[in-house]
Design an enzyme around this catalytic site. Structure first.
Site, PDB file in Angstrom:
ATOM      1  N   LYS A  52       0.273   2.828  -1.755  1.00 53.56           N
ATOM      2  CA  LYS A  52       0.509   3.708  -0.606  1.00 53.56           C
ATOM      3  C   LYS A  52       1.661   3.166   0.225  1.00 53.56           C
ATOM      4  O   LYS A  52       2.540   3.912   0.660  1.00 53.56           O
ATOM      5  CB  LYS A  52      -0.764   3.816   0.249  1.00 53.56           C
ATOM      6  CG  LYS A  52      -1.817   4.705  -0.388  1.00 53.56           C
ATOM      7  CD  LYS A  52      -3.174   4.599   0.282  1.00 53.56           C
ATOM      8  CE  LYS A  52      -4.212   5.390  -0.518  1.00 53.56           C
ATOM      9  NZ  LYS A  52      -5.582   5.129  -0.116  1.00 53.56           N
ATOM     10  N   GLN A  96      -8.960   2.275   4.456  1.00 52.85           N
ATOM     11  CA  GLN A  96      -9.253   2.320   3.023  1.00 52.85           C
ATOM     12  C   GLN A  96     -10.760   2.158   2.795  1.00 52.85           C
ATOM     13  O   GLN A  96     -11.377   1.216   3.292  1.00 52.85           O
ATOM     14  CB  GLN A  96      -8.474   1.191   2.316  1.00 52.85           C
ATOM     15  CG  GLN A  96      -8.613   1.182   0.808  1.00 52.85           C
ATOM     16  CD  GLN A  96      -7.962   2.392   0.137  1.00 52.85           C
ATOM     17  OE1 GLN A  96      -6.887   2.844   0.534  1.00 52.85           O
ATOM     18  NE2 GLN A  96      -8.622   2.923  -0.884  1.00 52.85           N
ATOM     19  N   ASP A 119      -6.369  11.248   6.106  1.00 49.33           N
ATOM     20  CA  ASP A 119      -7.278  11.412   4.970  1.00 49.33           C
ATOM     21  C   ASP A 119      -8.142  12.665   5.127  1.00 49.33           C
ATOM     22  O   ASP A 119      -8.744  13.139   4.163  1.00 49.33           O
ATOM     23  CB  ASP A 119      -8.209  10.193   4.872  1.00 49.33           C
ATOM     24  CG  ASP A 119      -7.898   9.319   3.665  1.00 49.33           C
ATOM     25  OD1 ASP A 119      -7.186   9.798   2.766  1.00 49.33           O
ATOM     26  OD2 ASP A 119      -8.377   8.177   3.624  1.00 49.33           O
TER      27      ASP A 119
END
Ligand code: NAP
Length: 284
Positions: A52, A96, A119
């Protein structure tokens, strides 16, 4: 059979994103900023986070990874999130997952400013998404919809079967297919006659986390098969949930692993960060 090349599409979209980022910087002197917070040392998460960061930098974004020890307390993590919520130069914040067991995932996701929740896992963004007013869409399903569009596959009127019902893949994917006017079935570990249910599908999406689980017995001739799974075989090789070599004989379109859904996930994350930045600047 057409192999759906997620790697190539991701490269094309990320190139376009880099161009849009240059233009934005010229226009307002600001580039999108993505911060990724990683707690602990889960090896798979380390790889995802590195990818990422690399992709964000390649797109011209400001990028930072905050690495916290597995022993970090929830209060310490919430303080880090609060800091980035306030910092104007960061437009996307991603924690994460999975988090260490001593943390309350829901409380952590709730702490992220919804306007920076790239997200799309904050309950407010999930609520908007389910009620048909999406702002942030979970990246993996969003990437799959882009792949379908790229290959001219219109789900309208088609039978779609989603195997897997997680909040991050299965459920939002089913919702996007429904929004695209497919007739959607969601299957899971308690589904009876799973092979038969899957064989009904014109579009079969698989996200279960079990290497090569879906064999040709699950697939109707001519079906579109999307494999979200990322598993390691006994030699440590990355494999999908679908037994690609046998299923490709039946499928009209199929995504490989690696090089299918995975690269699209990162691309959509970057796109959402870019969009969050533009909203922050009141540009769209
Ligand atoms: P998850 O939270 O573990 O959910 C798995 C789902 O699959 C559950 O709904 C489970 O059913 C169902 N399932 C498990 N075994 C099954 C079986 N034998 N038959 C039918 N259904 C079964 O997993 P996830 O987070 O959705 O991830 C799924 C896979 O996608 C993993 O391999 C993950 O690494 C991969 N993934 C890839 C990306 C990407 O970017 N490519 C992104 C996210 C995830 P129940 O609900 O009944 O337990």
């Amino acid at each position: 059979m057409t192999r759906m090349d997620g790697k190539a599409l991701a490269a094309k979209l990320q190139e376009q994103l880099a161009e849009k980022t240059v233009a934005l910087k010229e226009q307002v002197g600001i580039e999108p900023g993505l911060v990724v917070i990683l707690v602990g040392d889960d090896p798979a998460s380390q790889v995802y986070v590195r990818n990422k960061e690399r992709s964000a930098l390649a797109a011209g974004f400001r990028s930072e990874v905050v690495r916290l020890k597995a022993s970090t307390t929830q209060e310490e993590l919430l303080a880090v999130i609060a800091h980035y919520n306030q910092a104007a130069e960061w437009h996307g914040i991603l924690v994460q997952l999975p988090l260490p067991a001593h943390m309350d995932e829901e409380a952590v996701l709730l702490a992220i400013d919804p306007s920076k929740d790239v997200d799309g896992f904050h309950p407010m963004n999930m609520g908007k998404f389910w009620s048909g007013h999406p702002v942030m869409i979970p990246s993996t399903p969003a990437g799959i919809m882009e792949l379908l569009r790229e290959y001219g596959i219109d789900p309208a009127g088609k039978k779609a079967v989603m195997i897997g019902r997680s909040n991050i893949v299965g459920k939002p994917m089913a919702q996007l297919l429904l929004d695209a006017n497919a007739t959607v079935t969601i299957a899971h570990s308690r589904t009876e006659n799973l092979e038969q249910v899957a064989r009904e599908a014109d579009i079969l999406v698989v996200a279960i986390g079990s290497g090569h689980f879906v064999t040709k017995d699950f697939v109707k001739q001519g079906a579109v098969v999307i494999d979200v799974g990322m598993n390691r075989d006994e030699n440590g090789k990355l494999i999908g949930d679908v037994a690609y070599d046998e299923v490709k004989e039946l499928a009209s379109y199929i995504t490989p692993v690696p090089g299918g859904v995975g690269p699209m996930t990162i691309t959509m994350l970057l796109e959402q960060t870019y969009q969050a930045c533009k909203r922050f600047l009141d540009l769209g």
